[in-house]
Design a protein around this motif. Structure first.
Motif, PDB file in Angstrom:
ATOM      1  N   ILE B 168       0.854  -1.189   0.000  1.00  0.00           N
ATOM      2  CA  ILE B 168       0.000   0.000   0.000  1.00  0.00           C
ATOM      3  C   ILE B 168       0.888   1.235   0.000  1.00  0.00           C
ATOM      4  CG2 ILE B 168      -1.794   1.282   1.222  1.00  0.00           C
ATOM      5  CD1 ILE B 168      -2.740  -1.202   2.468  1.00  0.00           C
ATOM      6  N   LEU B 169       0.595   2.162  -0.903  1.00  0.00           N
ATOM      7  CA  LEU B 169       1.300   3.435  -0.938  1.00  0.00           C
ATOM      8  C   LEU B 169       0.397   4.481  -0.284  1.00  0.00           C
ATOM      9  CD1 LEU B 169       2.465   3.394  -4.677  1.00  0.00           C
ATOM     10  CD2 LEU B 169       3.644   2.467  -2.665  1.00  0.00           C
ATOM     11  N   MET B 170       0.942   5.230   0.684  1.00  0.00           N
ATOM     12  CA  MET B 170       0.133   6.239   1.357  1.00  0.00           C
ATOM     13  C   MET B 170       0.852   7.579   1.294  1.00  0.00           C
ATOM     14  SD  MET B 170      -1.191   3.997   4.623  1.00  0.00           S
ATOM     15  CE  MET B 170      -2.911   4.434   4.705  1.00  0.00           C
ATOM     16  N   ASP B 171       0.191   8.586   0.709  1.00  0.00           N
ATOM     17  CA  ASP B 171       0.815   9.891   0.510  1.00  0.00           C
ATOM     18  C   ASP B 171       0.228  10.908   1.495  1.00  0.00           C
ATOM     19  OD1 ASP B 171       2.124  12.060  -0.392  1.00  0.00           O
ATOM     20  OD2 ASP B 171       1.341  12.026  -2.442  1.00  0.00           O
ATOM     21  N   GLU B 172       0.888  11.050   2.630  1.00  0.00           N
ATOM     22  CA  GLU B 172       0.423  11.947   3.701  1.00  0.00           C
ATOM     23  C   GLU B 172      -1.071  11.800   3.964  1.00  0.00           C
ATOM     24  OE1 GLU B 172       1.871  15.934   3.715  1.00  0.00           O
ATOM     25  OE2 GLU B 172       3.337  15.532   2.144  1.00  0.00           O
ATOM     26  N   PRO B 173      -1.531  10.588   4.239  1.00  0.00           N
ATOM     27  CA  PRO B 173      -2.976  10.378   4.297  1.00  0.00           C
ATOM     28  C   PRO B 173      -3.654  11.099   5.456  1.00  0.00           C
ATOM     29  CG  PRO B 173      -1.833   8.435   5.059  1.00  0.00           C
ATOM     30  CD  PRO B 173      -0.785   9.354   4.533  1.00  0.00           C
ATOM     31  N   PHE B 174      -2.914  11.346   6.546  1.00  0.00           N
ATOM     32  CA  PHE B 174      -3.581  11.890   7.730  1.00  0.00           C
ATOM     33  C   PHE B 174      -3.227  13.352   7.979  1.00  0.00           C
ATOM     34  CE2 PHE B 174      -2.697   7.292   9.050  1.00  0.00           C
ATOM     35  CZ  PHE B 174      -3.812   6.839   8.374  1.00  0.00           C
ATOM     36  N   ALA B 175      -2.511  13.968   7.015  1.00  0.00           N
ATOM     37  CA  ALA B 175      -1.984  15.316   7.241  1.00  0.00           C
ATOM     38  C   ALA B 175      -3.095  16.346   7.443  1.00  0.00           C
ATOM     39  CB  ALA B 175      -1.093  15.731   6.067  1.00  0.00           C
ATOM     40  N   ALA B 176      -4.250  16.124   6.818  1.00  0.00           N
ATOM     41  CA  ALA B 176      -5.300  17.140   6.896  1.00  0.00           C
ATOM     42  C   ALA B 176      -6.249  16.900   8.071  1.00  0.00           C
ATOM     43  CB  ALA B 176      -6.093  17.149   5.588  1.00  0.00           C
ATOM     44  N   LEU B 177      -5.974  15.865   8.874  1.00  0.00           N
ATOM     45  CA  LEU B 177      -6.900  15.547   9.970  1.00  0.00           C
ATOM     46  C   LEU B 177      -6.438  16.166  11.283  1.00  0.00           C
ATOM     47  CD1 LEU B 177      -7.375  11.756   9.172  1.00  0.00           C
ATOM     48  CD2 LEU B 177      -8.889  13.650   8.543  1.00  0.00           C
ATOM     49  N   ASP B 178      -7.368  16.331  12.214  1.00  0.00           N
ATOM     50  CA  ASP B 178      -6.980  16.840  13.527  1.00  0.00           C
ATOM     51  C   ASP B 178      -6.163  15.777  14.255  1.00  0.00           C
ATOM     52  OD1 ASP B 178      -8.822  15.389  15.708  1.00  0.00           O
ATOM     53  OD2 ASP B 178      -9.959  15.695  13.857  1.00  0.00           O
ATOM     54  N   GLU B 179      -5.414  16.211  15.292  1.00  0.00           N
ATOM     55  CA  GLU B 179      -4.431  15.337  15.888  1.00  0.00           C
ATOM     56  C   GLU B 179      -5.054  14.116  16.567  1.00  0.00           C
ATOM     57  OE1 GLU B 179      -0.519  16.672  17.092  1.00  0.00           O
ATOM     58  OE2 GLU B 179      -1.330  16.556  19.123  1.00  0.00           O
ATOM     59  N   ILE B 180      -6.193  14.310  17.201  1.00  0.00           N
ATOM     60  CA  ILE B 180      -6.836  13.188  17.916  1.00  0.00           C
ATOM     61  C   ILE B 180      -7.254  12.107  16.906  1.00  0.00           C
ATOM     62  CG2 ILE B 180      -8.833  12.534  19.308  1.00  0.00           C
ATOM     63  CD1 ILE B 180      -8.617  15.414  20.522  1.00  0.00           C
ATOM     64  N   THR B 181      -7.864  12.544  15.801  1.00  0.00           N
ATOM     65  CA  THR B 181      -8.257  11.600  14.752  1.00  0.00           C
ATOM     66  C   THR B 181      -7.027  10.925  14.149  1.00  0.00           C
ATOM     67  OG1 THR B 181     -10.067  13.097  14.243  1.00  0.00           O
ATOM     68  CG2 THR B 181      -9.607  11.375  12.639  1.00  0.00           C
ATOM     69  N   ARG B 182      -5.958  11.724  14.008  1.00  0.00           N
ATOM     70  CA  ARG B 182      -4.745  11.167  13.399  1.00  0.00           C
ATOM     71  C   ARG B 182      -4.152  10.063  14.268  1.00  0.00           C
ATOM     72  NH1 ARG B 182      -1.930  15.767  11.918  1.00  0.00           N
ATOM     73  NH2 ARG B 182      -0.521  15.787  13.689  1.00  0.00           N
ATOM     74  N   PHE B 183      -4.081  10.307  15.587  1.00  0.00           N
ATOM     75  CA  PHE B 183      -3.546   9.293  16.501  1.00  0.00           C
ATOM     76  C   PHE B 183      -4.371   8.014  16.394  1.00  0.00           C
ATOM     77  CE2 PHE B 183      -1.072  11.877  19.896  1.00  0.00           C
ATOM     78  CZ  PHE B 183      -0.264  12.364  18.901  1.00  0.00           C
ATOM     79  N   LYS B 184      -5.695   8.208  16.358  1.00  0.00           N
ATOM     80  CA  LYS B 184      -6.591   7.052  16.310  1.00  0.00           C
ATOM     81  C   LYS B 184      -6.336   6.259  15.022  1.00  0.00           C
ATOM     82  CE  LYS B 184     -10.597   4.890  17.415  1.00  0.00           C
ATOM     83  NZ  LYS B 184     -10.160   3.577  16.926  1.00  0.00           N
ATOM     84  N   LEU B 185      -6.218   6.992  13.913  1.00  0.00           N
ATOM     85  CA  LEU B 185      -6.016   6.313  12.631  1.00  0.00           C
ATOM     86  C   LEU B 185      -4.628   5.671  12.556  1.00  0.00           C
ATOM     87  CD1 LEU B 185      -7.892   8.648  10.151  1.00  0.00           C
ATOM     88  CD2 LEU B 185      -8.387   6.266  10.641  1.00  0.00           C
ATOM     89  N   ASN B 186      -3.638   6.301  13.198  1.00  0.00           N
ATOM     90  CA  ASN B 186      -2.301   5.687  13.267  1.00  0.00           C
ATOM     91  C   ASN B 186      -2.389   4.320  13.940  1.00  0.00           C
ATOM     92  OD1 ASN B 186      -0.188   8.647  13.842  1.00  0.00           O
ATOM     93  ND2 ASN B 186      -1.061   7.793  12.003  1.00  0.00           N
ATOM     94  N   ASN B 187      -3.062   4.292  15.093  1.00  0.00           N
ATOM     95  CA  ASN B 187      -3.218   3.016  15.808  1.00  0.00           C
ATOM     96  C   ASN B 187      -3.946   1.990  14.944  1.00  0.00           C
ATOM     97  OD1 ASN B 187      -2.022   4.165  18.017  1.00  0.00           O
ATOM     98  ND2 ASN B 187      -3.949   4.675  19.039  1.00  0.00           N
ATOM     99  N   ASP B 188      -5.044   2.452  14.336  1.00  0.00           N
ATOM    100  CA  ASP B 188      -5.847   1.534  13.521  1.00  0.00           C
ATOM    101  C   ASP B 188      -5.056   1.008  12.331  1.00  0.00           C
ATOM    102  OD1 ASP B 188      -7.759   2.092  15.301  1.00  0.00           O
ATOM    103  OD2 ASP B 188      -9.103   3.160  13.945  1.00  0.00           O
TER     104      ASP B 188
END
Lengths: 291, 271
Positions: B168-188
């Motif tokens: 899977i190639l991911m190009d800054e997928p979470f850069a536009a999200l708020d930090e709390i959502t980003r942490f959650k998505l990082n874990n997921d």
């Protein structure tokens, strides 16, 4: 002051229904606006009709100058036999021209997105076709095209097709560049890209063009009948207007005019309904109408 | 100049023993007549790697990703695929969710399979599997406009997963999200990867994100875009939220920040 007992606070909150004065006022204002949106134009309509009738009666305006609304309505009812035939003729030309405008406009737009070379070659001529006053070339069309229906359709088509072409062409190019990349990564064929990405993305633009073209097709049909006018059974509403003006049958002229206006409104409403039907689930322009 | 400061020896877990998935070999990419987007990039990716490309804007990290995706071709050098299946099923996630607004969540996820001629009925198990993985099966009939930013990104990830990709190639997928959502998505994301066992190449400009997620961090510099060095993150998977507050995490972040600062300094001299 001491800290409030949380249990007591909670029961008080449950007992009194929560009412926000600002929100109540806003909801009431919204309701008023919904009603006013229909009521106000209707009231203006009645007022204008009343004013018109009063003016004609009070000032004893002769009916060959300005017939009153009552006389116009009577004429419309009495002459409906003749007028409805003409109305059908004009409506048929309008709808056929609109159908051809959709085919020609959307078809050319799709062709342009498939080949940049074709677009670069032809687009300037589409603009020329659009900016040339149709009245000015009507005599030429009269000479070159023999069939009456073909002449009228051709003129109405030229007037109506450009908004569809230019809107659809912009819409087809407006698809998200990341989605285009995605299509390339998944090796979508040209046809798949068109079918799954470009056409849906162009739909709101196309419908915007269609709304303009609907009115223009009617205008085109009327202009074509004025310039190519032929009497008899196949005469359209525009011919009836000319004919009435020659015979000083002004009430009948108004009746024909009213039919044309009603047709225009009906086309606009139908296309708006179609737009809403196709877009309301996802497009901003249609979403705003919901709230 | 532009010599690589460290060999990829920093890569963990006996890298050489595992087969290659793909490699960039001395890749240059020029834009226009004289803009060097990428100079002499060499990168080896092995199955199971989580590689982050970390660097400032203009360092060529997105260019590298586009080269791997086959959207652009290298000016010099080559992209060598050792796993044809990985290339066939490649999943991609962009910075924006990039969903089709006119299609439901499940129709969006269907797209990669639909383009291969798989009918909706035949694709249904895979669509549902992908949506279950990102926790959005309940929303399969919703339209994108009804979803939050984080949920849209999950749909985008589900679409990348639907082909059961090996890479899977991911190009800054979470850069536009708020930090709390980003942490959650990082874990997921780490959880999903553990479950699916796929390889990830992840572009980011966040030191913290790259340390938390990856086992290899490739640090890049701009003008011209190039690889400065590669760091390994030895922390084993699965990584929990506790890793974010550990001293190991802080040490890795410091090392990556220092390397990045070096990269930026080099850029300033170049400029």
């Amino acid at each position: 002051m001491t800290l409030a007992d949380p249990a007591r606070l909670a029961s008080a909150a449950a007992a009194a229904p929560v009412v926000d004065a600002e929100e109540v006022a806003r909801l009431a204002a919204e309701r008023r606006e919904r009603i006013a949106r229909w009521l106000l134009p209707f009231a203006v309509f009645l007022a204008l009709i009343g004013l018109w009738q009063w003016y004609v009666v009070a000032w004893e305006v002769p009916h060959y100058r300005l017939p009153g609304p009552v006389l116009v309505a009577e004429t419309l009812a009495r002459d409906f036999g003749t007028l409805s035939g003409s109305w059908w003729t004009t409506l048929r030309v309008t709808l056929m021209a609109l159908a051809l405008a959709v085919l020609g406009g959307a078809g050319l737009a799709i062709l342009f997105t498939q080949s940049r070379w074709i677009e670069l070659s032809l687009f300037p001529y589409m603009v020329v076709l659009q900016v040339t006053p149709i009245i000015a070339i009507a005599p030429l069309i009269f000479i070159y095209i023999d069939s009456h229906i073909a002449r009228v359709l051709f003129i109405a088509w030229i007037v109506a097709f450009f908004p569809i072409l230019s809107n659809t062409a912009i819409g087809l190019k407006s698809s998200d560049h990341n989605l285009r990349d995605l299509m390339a990564i998944y090796r979508a064929s040209r046809w798949q890209r068109l079918r799954y990405l470009q056409l849906p993305a162009a739909l709101p633009y196309f419908l915007g063009g269609l709304r303009i073209a609907g009115g223009l097709a009617l205008i085109g049909a009327v202009v074509a009948e004025f310039t190519m006018g032929s009497g008899g059974q196949a005469a359209g509403l525009a011919f009836r207007i000319l004919e009435s003006s020659y015979r000083m049958q002004i009430p009948r002229m108004f009746s024909a005019l009213i039919l044309i206006v009603l047709t225009g409104i009906a086309i606009y409403l139908l296309i708006s309904a179609l737009s809403w039907l196709l877009l309301h689930k996802w497009h901003e322009s249609a979403l705003k109408r919901e709230t | 100049m532009a010599a690589r400061l460290s060999a990829p020896a920093a890569a963990p877990a006996a890298g050489a023993a595992r087969p290659l998935l793909l490699a960039l070999e001395h890749v240059d990419k020029l834009f226009g007549r004289d803009v060097v987007a990428l100079r002499d990039m060499t990168l080896e990716v092995r199955p199971g790697d989580f590689v982050s490309l970390l660097g400032p804007s203009g360092c060529g990290k997105s260019t590298a990703l586009r080269l791997i995706a086959g959207l652009i071709q290298p000016t010099r050098g080559r992209v060598r695929w050792e796993d044809a299946q990985a290339r066939e099923t490649l999943g991609v996630v962009f910075q924006e969710p990039t969903l089709m607004p006119w299609a439901t969540v499940s129709e969006n996820v269907w797209l990669p399979l639909r383009l291969r001629g798989v009918s909706r009925r035949a694709a249904l198990p895979q669509i549902e599997e992908a949506l279950t993985t990102v926790g959005l099966l309940r929303f399969r009939h919703a339209y994108p406009r009804e979803l939050s930013g984080g949920m849209k990104m999950r749909v985008s990830i589900a679409r990348a997963l639907v082909t059961r990709p090996r890479l899977i190639l991911m190009d800054e997928p979470f850069a536009a999200l708020d930090e709390i959502t980003r942490f959650k998505l990082n874990n997921d994301l780490l959880e999903m990867r553990a479950k699916l066992g796929c390889t990830v190449i992840f572009v980011t400009h966040s030191v913290f994100e790259s340390v938390f997620l990856s086992d290899r961090i490739v640090i890049m510099a701009a003008r011209p875009g190039r690889v400065i060095r590669e760091l390994g993150v030895s922390e084993p998977y699965p990584r929990s939220e506790a890793f974010r507050t550990s001293t190991d995490y802080v040490d890795h972040c410091r090392a990556a920040s220092e390397a990045l600062a070096q990269a930026m300094e080099g850029t300033a001299h170049d400029g």
